[in-house]
Design an enzyme around this catalytic site. Structure first.
Site, short mmCIF file in Angstrom:
data_model
loop_
_atom_site.label_atom_id
_atom_site.label_comp_id
_atom_site.label_asym_id
_atom_site.label_seq_id
_atom_site.Cartn_x
_atom_site.Cartn_y
_atom_site.Cartn_z
N LYS A 112 0.82 -1.21 0.00
CA LYS A 112 0.00 0.00 0.00
C LYS A 112 0.87 1.27 0.00
O LYS A 112 0.43 2.32 -0.46
CB LYS A 112 -0.93 0.03 1.22
CG LYS A 112 -1.85 -1.16 1.38
CD LYS A 112 -2.93 -1.23 0.32
CE LYS A 112 -4.03 -2.23 0.67
NZ LYS A 112 -3.56 -3.63 0.68
C1 LIG Z 1 -4.11 -4.73 0.18
C2 LIG Z 1 -3.30 -5.93 0.13
C3 LIG Z 1 -3.57 -6.95 -0.79
C4 LIG Z 1 -4.73 -6.88 -1.75
O1 LIG Z 1 -4.55 -5.89 -2.73
P1 LIG Z 1 -5.82 -5.35 -3.54
O2 LIG Z 1 -5.29 -4.25 -4.36
O3 LIG Z 1 -6.81 -4.89 -2.53
O4 LIG Z 1 -6.33 -6.49 -4.33
C5 LIG Z 1 -2.74 -8.05 -0.81
N1 LIG Z 1 -1.72 -8.18 0.07
C6 LIG Z 1 -1.45 -7.23 0.97
C7 LIG Z 1 -0.34 -7.43 1.92
C8 LIG Z 1 -2.22 -6.07 1.04
O5 LIG Z 1 -1.94 -5.15 1.94
#
Ligand SMILES: *Cc1c(COP(=O)(O)O)cnc(C)c1O
Length: 495
Positions: A112
């Site tokens: 993120k």
């Molecule tokens: C948010 C997240 C995901 C999922 O990603 P999306 O874009 O919501 O599909 C997968 N792994 C981790 C560690 C995340 O923080």
């Protein structure tokens, strides 16, 4: 010519990129989509020589066309700096026949950060460009990682406040500790009694509450979203796929224009949608492999054409993927409906009403680029142990889900193309699950003992993000029921 953004549900006018970033969600509840996907205008030879920041500019300028070169470069420079623990920002690690694209070298050691370190700057720049005088209130629901990354991104950014709701018993202890120790006078963190979907539904309700919006405007506030529906999140995520391909090419790992597969551990469908956009920009990606955990609503969708959220919500060891409504999928649905907002709106109304919808055969045919599968908890655990024992590389639970699904894909299809697996979190963020997977002898260790053990066995340094929370005091202890979210928000804003 400006690239404009339209709502997937269609009624409103097209807006500029900066307006779409400011609004987050369209007034009709739809998501903003560019009216076309631009094509990369730099050759692979040129891209192969570029830094992450230079690549970011080349990709983002094509989507955020109302930003000046100076504005965009300034946002990029502020985002991708020493907050990351490596100059190359998103390194590739080769392990057991695949390339792990490590998207966890930022401030909060999860993917993120790739978007949330730049979003505050895109947002404040967008506000200036559109003469917005209100203070911007970021409202976010998180299943763990978004919350902390958004808090870290927005903390003490002038002209903004940030309120984060998370499921009180649905995030890892380290994720919770990261959030409740967040510094910054403009940050608020609240645990709710409910799951992530409850938090997300509550936040969506607040966003569409006209009465609340009016009260806020009177006091000089307006909402914006840092959730992955904001195009200011989506566009920066396209960058690392382009960058990864250019690195593979530069290092002679793929021939020019040789197609690769991409595997993405998926929750809200933002990360994999970014890969899909990268493919549509001309990047030689073949399959987009969508990996789910036991909440395998997307696997079922790709298999049957029916999206059905009416099922038990399962808490897994990959909590950031414990999601039954993948919000960003709507952008794909809109596209395979032939950019038909009416048709998409109808399906989304069915989802809101009955909790499910079925796409037409015509639409399903257009999903040929995608492959979906899922990993059980046992398979995930086994994979972490196996990869560690085989090559000494330690991956987190989310990345392990992707790795399992990649193996299933290869077995099923025999496709041996060069493959990039999006590695979305550092194993240090999910230390308990990771170390338990490797050896049950770690059961009795404390969280921070586990951190030190992980450092030893993986031969990696403990990330700064973890060192920082070892001793940090808890500064947020709010908890509320899911129907109290509005009251809580008004309380924070003093209205
Ligand atoms: C948010 C997240 C995901 C999922 O990603 P999306 O874009 O919501 O599909 C997968 N792994 C981790 C560690 C995340 O923080």
């Amino acid at each position: 010519m400006d690239l404009l953004y339209k709502s997937t549900r269609g009624s409103g006018e097209a807006v500029t990129a900066s307006q779409a970033i400011l609004k987050g969600l369209s007034d009709d509840g739809g998501l903003f989509v560019p009216d076309q996907i631009p094509v990369l205008d730099k050759s692979l030879d040129e891209l192969a020589k570029m830094s992450y920041q230079e690549t970011a500019y080349e990709v983002m300028k094509l989507f955020l066309t109302d930003f000046t070169e100076e504005e965009l470069k300034s946002c990029i420079a502020k985002a991708y700096d020493s907050k990351f623990d490596t100059e190359i920002i998103a390194p590739l690690a080769e392990a057991d026949g695949a390339y792990y694209l490590e998207l966890f070298h930022g401030a909060t050691i999860a993917f993120k950060d790739m978007a949330l370190s730049i979003l505050p700057h895109l947002l404040t720049t967008s506000a200036k460009k559109n003469h917005v005088e209100n203070e911007i209130v970021i409202l976010t629901a998180t299943s763990g990682d978004t919350g902390k990354a958004a808090l870290a991104g927005f903390a003490d950014v002038k002209g903004t406040r940030i309120i984060v709701f998370y499921p009180k018993n649905g995030v890892s202890p380290i994720q919770e500790k990261q959030m409740v120790t967040q510094k910054g006078d403009n940050t608020y963190v609240v645990g709710i009694h409910g799951n992530f979907d409850d938090a997300q539904t509550g936040v969506k309700k607040l966003f569409s509450d006209k009465e609340l919006a009016a009260e806020m405007a009177e006091k000089g506030f307006q909402f914006s979203s840092a959730n992955s529906i904001n195009i200011g999140r989506l566009v920066p995520q396209i960058v690392y796929y382009v960058y990864a391909y250019a690195r593979l090419f530069a290092e002679g790992k793929v021939a020019k224009d040789e197609r690769i597969n991409v595997v993405v551990p998926t929750g809200n469908f933002g990360n994999i949608l970014a890969a899909f956009y990268a493919k549509n920009m001309g990047l030689p990606i073949d399959k987009l492999i969508c990996a789910s955990n036991d909440n395998k609503v997307l696997y079922d969708f790709f298999r049957t054409g029916e999206y059905d959220r009416n099922r038990e919500f399962v808490l897994t060891t990959s909590p950031s993927m414990d999601i039954l409504i993948s919000s960003n999928l709507e952008r794909l649905i809109y596209r395979i409906a032939g950019n038909d907002a009416g048709k998409n709106a109808q399906l989304m109304a069915e989802l809101a009403g009955e909790g499910k919808y079925h796409i037409t055969e015509d639409m399903q045919v257009q999903l040929a680029d995608f492959y979906g599968n899922y990993a059980t908890e046992a398979e995930t655990t086994e994979r972490i142990k196996e990869l560690y024992e085989k090559v000494g590389y330690v991956i987190d639970t989310h990345t392990a889900v992707a790795s399992v699904v990649y193996d299933k894909y290869k077995k099923e299809t025999g496709d041996e193309k060069t493959t990039v697996i999006a590695s979305t979190a550092s194993p240090y963020k999910f230390t308990r699950s990771v170390m338990d997977a490797i050896d049950s002898k770690y059961d009795s260790c404390s969280d921070f003992e586990l951190v030190d053990e992980l450092s030893k066995i993986s031969n990696t340094e403990v990330p700064r993000a973890i060192e920082e929370i070892r001793t940090a005091p808890v500064v947020h202890d709010h908890v509320c029921e899911k129907d109290e979210m509005k009251t809580v928000v008004k309380g924070f804003l003093g209205i």
